[in-house]
Design a protein around this motif. Sequence first.
Motif, PDB file in Angstrom:
ATOM      1  N   GLU A   9      -6.090 -13.255 -26.000  1.00  7.85           N
ATOM      2  CA  GLU A   9      -5.469 -13.879 -24.842  1.00  7.85           C
ATOM      3  C   GLU A   9      -4.839 -12.790 -23.982  1.00  7.85           C
ATOM      4  OE1 GLU A   9      -3.275 -17.633 -25.046  1.00  7.85           O
ATOM      5  OE2 GLU A   9      -3.621 -17.572 -27.217  1.00  7.85           O
ATOM      6  N   ARG A  10      -5.162 -12.796 -22.701  1.00  2.00           N
ATOM      7  CA  ARG A  10      -4.649 -11.767 -21.787  1.00  2.00           C
ATOM      8  C   ARG A  10      -3.832 -12.431 -20.689  1.00  2.00           C
ATOM      9  NH1 ARG A  10      -8.500  -7.235 -19.291  1.00  2.00           N
ATOM     10  NH2 ARG A  10      -7.937  -6.324 -21.312  1.00  2.00           N
ATOM     11  N   SER A  11      -2.637 -11.897 -20.459  1.00  2.00           N
ATOM     12  CA  SER A  11      -1.778 -12.323 -19.356  1.00  2.00           C
ATOM     13  C   SER A  11      -1.503 -11.114 -18.480  1.00  2.00           C
ATOM     14  CB  SER A  11      -0.460 -12.900 -19.880  1.00  2.00           C
ATOM     15  OG  SER A  11      -0.694 -13.993 -20.744  1.00  2.00           O
ATOM     16  N   GLU A  12      -1.529 -11.311 -17.154  1.00  2.99           N
ATOM     17  CA  GLU A  12      -1.405 -10.172 -16.242  1.00  2.99           C
ATOM     18  C   GLU A  12      -0.605 -10.574 -15.007  1.00  2.99           C
ATOM     19  OE1 GLU A  12      -4.306  -6.846 -14.049  1.00  2.99           O
ATOM     20  OE2 GLU A  12      -5.138  -8.431 -15.314  1.00  2.99           O
ATOM     21  N   LEU A  13       0.220  -9.632 -14.545  1.00  3.67           N
ATOM     22  CA  LEU A  13       1.021  -9.818 -13.336  1.00  3.67           C
ATOM     23  C   LEU A  13       0.926  -8.555 -12.499  1.00  3.67           C
ATOM     24  CD1 LEU A  13       3.301 -11.059 -11.531  1.00  3.67           C
ATOM     25  CD2 LEU A  13       4.937 -10.006 -13.126  1.00  3.67           C
ATOM     26  N   GLN A  14       0.644  -8.721 -11.192  1.00  4.85           N
ATOM     27  CA  GLN A  14       0.656  -7.618 -10.243  1.00  4.85           C
ATOM     28  C   GLN A  14       1.478  -8.046  -9.026  1.00  4.85           C
ATOM     29  OE1 GLN A  14      -3.055  -5.510  -9.352  1.00  4.85           O
ATOM     30  NE2 GLN A  14      -4.044  -6.615 -11.022  1.00  4.85           N
ATOM     31  N   TRP A  15       2.302  -7.114  -8.547  1.00  2.00           N
ATOM     32  CA  TRP A  15       3.145  -7.399  -7.393  1.00  2.00           C
ATOM     33  C   TRP A  15       3.215  -6.161  -6.521  1.00  2.00           C
ATOM     34  CZ3 TRP A  15       9.085  -7.174  -6.980  1.00  2.00           C
ATOM     35  CH2 TRP A  15       9.490  -7.745  -5.764  1.00  2.00           C
ATOM     36  N   ASP A  16       2.865  -6.304  -5.249  1.00  2.00           N
ATOM     37  CA  ASP A  16       2.898  -5.207  -4.284  1.00  2.00           C
ATOM     38  C   ASP A  16       3.765  -5.619  -3.102  1.00  2.00           C
ATOM     39  OD1 ASP A  16       0.912  -3.338  -5.512  1.00  2.00           O
ATOM     40  OD2 ASP A  16      -0.418  -5.042  -5.192  1.00  2.00           O
ATOM     41  N   VAL A  17       4.642  -4.713  -2.666  1.00  2.00           N
ATOM     42  CA  VAL A  17       5.552  -4.966  -1.558  1.00  2.00           C
ATOM     43  C   VAL A  17       5.493  -3.789  -0.595  1.00  2.00           C
ATOM     44  CG1 VAL A  17       7.920  -5.394  -0.845  1.00  2.00           C
ATOM     45  CG2 VAL A  17       7.101  -6.306  -3.011  1.00  2.00           C
ATOM     46  N   ASN A  18       5.410  -4.089   0.699  1.00  2.00           N
ATOM     47  CA  ASN A  18       5.510  -3.082   1.749  1.00  2.00           C
ATOM     48  C   ASN A  18       6.597  -3.516   2.726  1.00  2.00           C
ATOM     49  OD1 ASN A  18       3.025  -1.145   1.421  1.00  2.00           O
ATOM     50  ND2 ASN A  18       2.262  -3.212   1.047  1.00  2.00           N
ATOM     51  N   TRP A  19       7.510  -2.580   3.041  1.00  2.00           N
ATOM     52  CA  TRP A  19       8.668  -2.896   3.879  1.00  2.00           C
ATOM     53  C   TRP A  19       8.928  -1.742   4.826  1.00  2.00           C
ATOM     54  CZ3 TRP A  19      14.371  -2.124   2.306  1.00  2.00           C
ATOM     55  CH2 TRP A  19      15.210  -2.626   3.307  1.00  2.00           C
ATOM     56  N   GLN A  20       9.084  -2.063   6.095  1.00  2.00           N
ATOM     57  CA  GLN A  20       9.436  -1.072   7.103  1.00  2.00           C
ATOM     58  C   GLN A  20      10.749  -1.509   7.746  1.00  2.00           C
ATOM     59  OE1 GLN A  20       6.478  -0.393  10.132  1.00  2.00           O
ATOM     60  NE2 GLN A  20       7.331   1.609  10.677  1.00  2.00           N
ATOM     61  N   PRO A  21      11.887  -1.105   7.143  1.00  4.30           N
ATOM     62  CA  PRO A  21      13.181  -1.577   7.650  1.00  4.30           C
ATOM     63  C   PRO A  21      13.502  -1.073   9.042  1.00  4.30           C
ATOM     64  CG  PRO A  21      13.477   0.130   6.005  1.00  4.30           C
ATOM     65  CD  PRO A  21      12.027  -0.216   5.992  1.00  4.30           C
ATOM     66  N   ALA A  22      12.946   0.065   9.429  1.00  4.49           N
ATOM     67  CA  ALA A  22      13.147   0.622  10.768  1.00  4.49           C
ATOM     68  C   ALA A  22      11.909   1.421  11.123  1.00  4.49           C
ATOM     69  CB  ALA A  22      14.400   1.495  10.817  1.00  4.49           C
ATOM     70  N   HIS A  23      11.833   1.820  12.385  1.00  4.60           N
ATOM     71  CA  HIS A  23      10.652   2.544  12.843  1.00  4.60           C
ATOM     72  C   HIS A  23      10.433   3.822  12.054  1.00  4.60           C
ATOM     73  CE1 HIS A  23       7.606   4.147  15.509  1.00  4.60           C
ATOM     74  NE2 HIS A  23       8.318   5.262  15.617  1.00  4.60           N
ATOM     75  N   ALA A  24      11.503   4.459  11.614  1.00  2.89           N
ATOM     76  CA  ALA A  24      11.390   5.754  10.942  1.00  2.89           C
ATOM     77  C   ALA A  24      11.285   5.633   9.429  1.00  2.89           C
ATOM     78  CB  ALA A  24      12.579   6.642  11.310  1.00  2.89           C
ATOM     79  N   TRP A  25      11.311   4.420   8.897  1.00  4.98           N
ATOM     80  CA  TRP A  25      11.312   4.240   7.442  1.00  4.98           C
ATOM     81  C   TRP A  25      10.150   3.344   7.018  1.00  4.98           C
ATOM     82  CZ3 TRP A  25      14.776   6.517   4.104  1.00  4.98           C
ATOM     83  CH2 TRP A  25      15.895   7.138   4.694  1.00  4.98           C
ATOM     84  N   ASP A  26       9.596   3.649   5.850  1.00  5.89           N
ATOM     85  CA  ASP A  26       8.650   2.735   5.220  1.00  5.89           C
ATOM     86  C   ASP A  26       8.811   2.841   3.711  1.00  5.89           C
ATOM     87  OD1 ASP A  26       6.332   4.639   4.169  1.00  5.89           O
ATOM     88  OD2 ASP A  26       6.796   5.288   6.210  1.00  5.89           O
ATOM     89  N   VAL A  27       8.775   1.694   3.057  1.00  2.66           N
ATOM     90  CA  VAL A  27       8.994   1.595   1.619  1.00  2.66           C
ATOM     91  C   VAL A  27       7.883   0.738   1.026  1.00  2.66           C
ATOM     92  CG1 VAL A  27      10.585   0.900  -0.204  1.00  2.66           C
ATOM     93  CG2 VAL A  27      11.490   1.717   1.984  1.00  2.66           C
ATOM     94  N   SER A  28       7.348   1.166  -0.104  1.00  5.46           N
ATOM     95  CA  SER A  28       6.359   0.358  -0.820  1.00  5.46           C
ATOM     96  C   SER A  28       6.643   0.435  -2.312  1.00  5.46           C
ATOM     97  CB  SER A  28       4.935   0.837  -0.521  1.00  5.46           C
ATOM     98  OG  SER A  28       4.726   2.149  -1.020  1.00  5.46           O
ATOM     99  N   ALA A  29       6.342  -0.642  -2.986  1.00  5.26           N
ATOM    100  CA  ALA A  29       6.536  -0.705  -4.434  1.00  5.26           C
ATOM    101  C   ALA A  29       5.414  -1.538  -5.030  1.00  5.26           C
ATOM    102  CB  ALA A  29       7.898  -1.316  -4.776  1.00  5.26           C
TER     103      ALA A  29
END
Length: 762
Positions: A533-553
Motif C-alpha cells: 500500500e502506497r500513500s503519497e503527498l506532494q505540495w508546491d507553493v510559489n509566492w512573490q510578496p513584492a516585486h523584488a522577492w520570490d519564494v518557493s517551497a
Amino acid sequence: MSELPQPGARLQSSLRLKANPVRWSLLALAGCAATALAQDPFAPLLEDTRPLATRWQVDYSSNLKLGVGYVSEDNFKFGQYNGLHKEGAVLLGDLLWRGNNDASYWQLSGTDLGLQTREAGARWGKTGKFELSFEMDNQLQVRNDSGRTPFTGTDVLRLPEDWIGASGTGGFTNLNNSLQGFDRELSRDHYAVGLQAQLSAAWSLSANLGYEDKQGTAETGAAFYSDAADGHAAILPQEINYQTSDFDLALSYSGDRLQLTGSWQYSDFDNDAELLRWQNPYSGFQTTVSYPAGEGGLGQAPDNTLNRVRLLGVYTFNPRWRLQVDGSFARTEQDQDFADYTVNPTLQIDEPLAVASLDGQVDTGVLDARLYFRPLPKLNLEARFHGEERSYQGDRNGYRYVPGDAASQSATALTVYNTLHDHSRNRFSLEGSYRLPWRSKLWLEYGYEEVERKNAAVETTQENTLDLRYRIRPLDSVSTTLKLGYADRAADTYRWDQSYYARLDAELINATPASQRYSNHPLLSQYHLANRERSELQWDVNWQPAHAWDVSANLLWREDDYDKTDLGLRNEELARLGVNLGWLPSAGLRLGLYASFDRYQSQQRGRSFRGGQEKNAFAIYPPLPQASDPARDWDTGTDDEATTLGLNAQWQAGEALSLSADYSYVATNAAYDFAAGTASGVDTTPLPDAESEQHHLLLEAAWHLRDNLSLQLAYQYWNYSQDDWALAGVTTSSIDKVLTLGEQEADESLHYIGTSVIYRWQ
C-alpha cells in the motif's frame, strides 16, 4: 564670441595631427558625424545608448572562449564526471559560431573542448529543405582510485612470480609487496551523423547513424568453490572494451488532422572480451586448481543485436476529440558461443555442453494510446492505455556446471536449467480535469495495472491507483499545487518454490525433503512482487510578496507499507522538503538562498539459519530447526538523511564588470538500528553510522573590455570528507576469504582556478 586660438597653439595642434594620422582620421570622422547631426535633428535617436552589460549579452550570435585552468590535487569525487580529476593544468575552450543567409544556415559548437568531457557539433542546412548534422559527446567517469590489487593484465589476470598462496587472505604473506594501484576510469565516446529532409509540404525524412566506444577499467567479483557454501573470492579489475553501433530511419507525414511517423532502429553491441581469466590466489584446493596452476574463468556480456520498428500517430477528429497511438515491436538476439564449462583442463568433464550457444531471442511489444475529449468548455477527459508484452524464445536445456572452476563436473542430480521469464503488463487509466473559480483547477485520475509473469514467485499482481491534484492561484502573487496519491498492489499466492522447481533437476528435487525445497525462505517476499500500500503527498507553493522577492517551497512524502510481508522489506518512507528564496535588491544584483532536507527510512526483517536439517522452515513444535525459529529473526532499521544548504549571488558591479558566487553545503548521515532475536549464535553487533560532508564554493568574475571582448576568472574550492564503516580500516585482506581492493574513505580538499578570454562576433 569664442576666443580665437593663439598662433602657437594652432601650430602645436597641427604638428600633433600630422604625427598621428590615426587620430586625424578619427577627428575627421567625428566632424562628418557632427555635420550629419546638424543636418538631421532625429539622428540622436539612432545612437546606441544601451549599457555594455546588455550589448555583450544579446547582440552577438557567435563566441569563442579560450583559456587555461589548474587543479591543485588529484581527486575522484570533485572530478567524477567533469574531467577535472588530475592535478595540473587543463585547457579551456568553448565555441559557438553561427551563420546564415537567405538560402542556408550553419552552426559549429563545442564545450569543454580541452577536457575529456568535451562535446561538439556541426549543423548545415537549407531552411525548409534539409539539415545535415554531426555530434560528438565524450564522457568520463572516475571512481575511487585508492584501491589496489596484486593482479596484472587485461583478459588474463596474473599474480606476481613471488606470490605465496594460502587458504585465506591472512596467509598471503607477500600481499603488501604485490599490491599496485590502478585507474578506475570509464570513458564513453559517442559520435553521430544525422540527416533531416523535407520531401514535400507533408512528408519528411530523418536518418541517424551513431557509434559509441566505451573503454576503461571497472571491477567485478569472482570466486572458486569447493562446494556451494565455501567460496574463495576476489575483487578483480575488469577491462571494459564495448562498441555499440546504431542506426535509425524515420518517415513522417503531417496533414491537417493526421500526424504519422514510422521508424526503424537497429543496434549492434560488441564486447571485445568474451572471457575474463584470472589466476587463483588461494591454495587448499586440489593441486591443479590451487595456486599457481589453477585458473578461473568468468563469462562477459555477450554480443547482441536489436531491431525495433515503431509507429506513432496523432489524429484530431475535431477540436474536442484527439487520439494518439504509439506502438513498437523490438527483437533482441544473441548467439555468442558459450565458454567451456571450465578453463582448467585437468578437471573431469563427463558431459559436454547441451548446446553450443543460447541462440536466444527476446521479443518486446509496447503499445501506448491516449484519447483526449473535451465534453464541456471547462472539462477535459483523457483515457490512457499502456500495454507491454515480453516473450523469451529459446529452448530449456540442462547444464552440468562446474562449481567455481574448482572441482570436476557436478553429478547428474546437480544439473541446472535456464529459465524463461516472459511477462506482460497492461495499465488503464482515466483522468479528468475541471477549471474552478479562483483561477483553480482540479485533476482526478484512476488507474488499474495488471502484470503477469512466468517462472516468478508471483504469477499475477494487480494494482489500483488514485491521484488527486488541485492547483489554485488565489492572488497574483501566490500559486500552490497539492497532490494526493494512493496505490494498492495485490499479489497472487506467493509461490516460494517456483524458482526452485524451474531451475533444478528432478533427481535432486526428489532426493530433497519437501520441507527444504526452496531457494528463498518461504516467508521471504521479494519487495517488487509483494502486497504493498502506497500513500503519497506532494505540495508546491510559489509566492512573490513584492516585486523584488520570490519564494518557493516543495514538500514530498511517500510511504510504502508491505503489510503482508513477514521476512523482507516491510516498510519504507521518504520525506523531502525544499525551500528557495530569491531577492532582487537592485537591477544589477540578485541574491538567492536554497535549502533542502531528505530523509529515507526503511524496516526489513530476516532470519539466520543453516542448511541440512536446520533448513526445515515448516516445523511448528519444539525443538524448532533454525529456519522455523522466529527467535533467530533479525531486524534492521535504516535512517538516511541528507541536508543541503546553498547561497548564490549575481552582481553587475558596473557596466564592464559582472560577478557571481555560489556556495553549497551537503551533509549526509546513514544510521542503522539493528536488533536480533534471543537464539544463540545470532550476531547482535550494532552497525555504526556512515557520514559524509561536502563544501563547494564557486566564484566567477567577468571584465568586459569591449562589448565583444571579455576576460573571465573562475575559482572553485572543494572539500569532501567521508566516515564510512564499510571502508574505514578495511584492507585488502580484512575478510578471510575475500581478497578486496582495500579502498579508503574519500578525503579531498582542493582548489581550482581558471582564466579565459571570450571573443564575440555577429
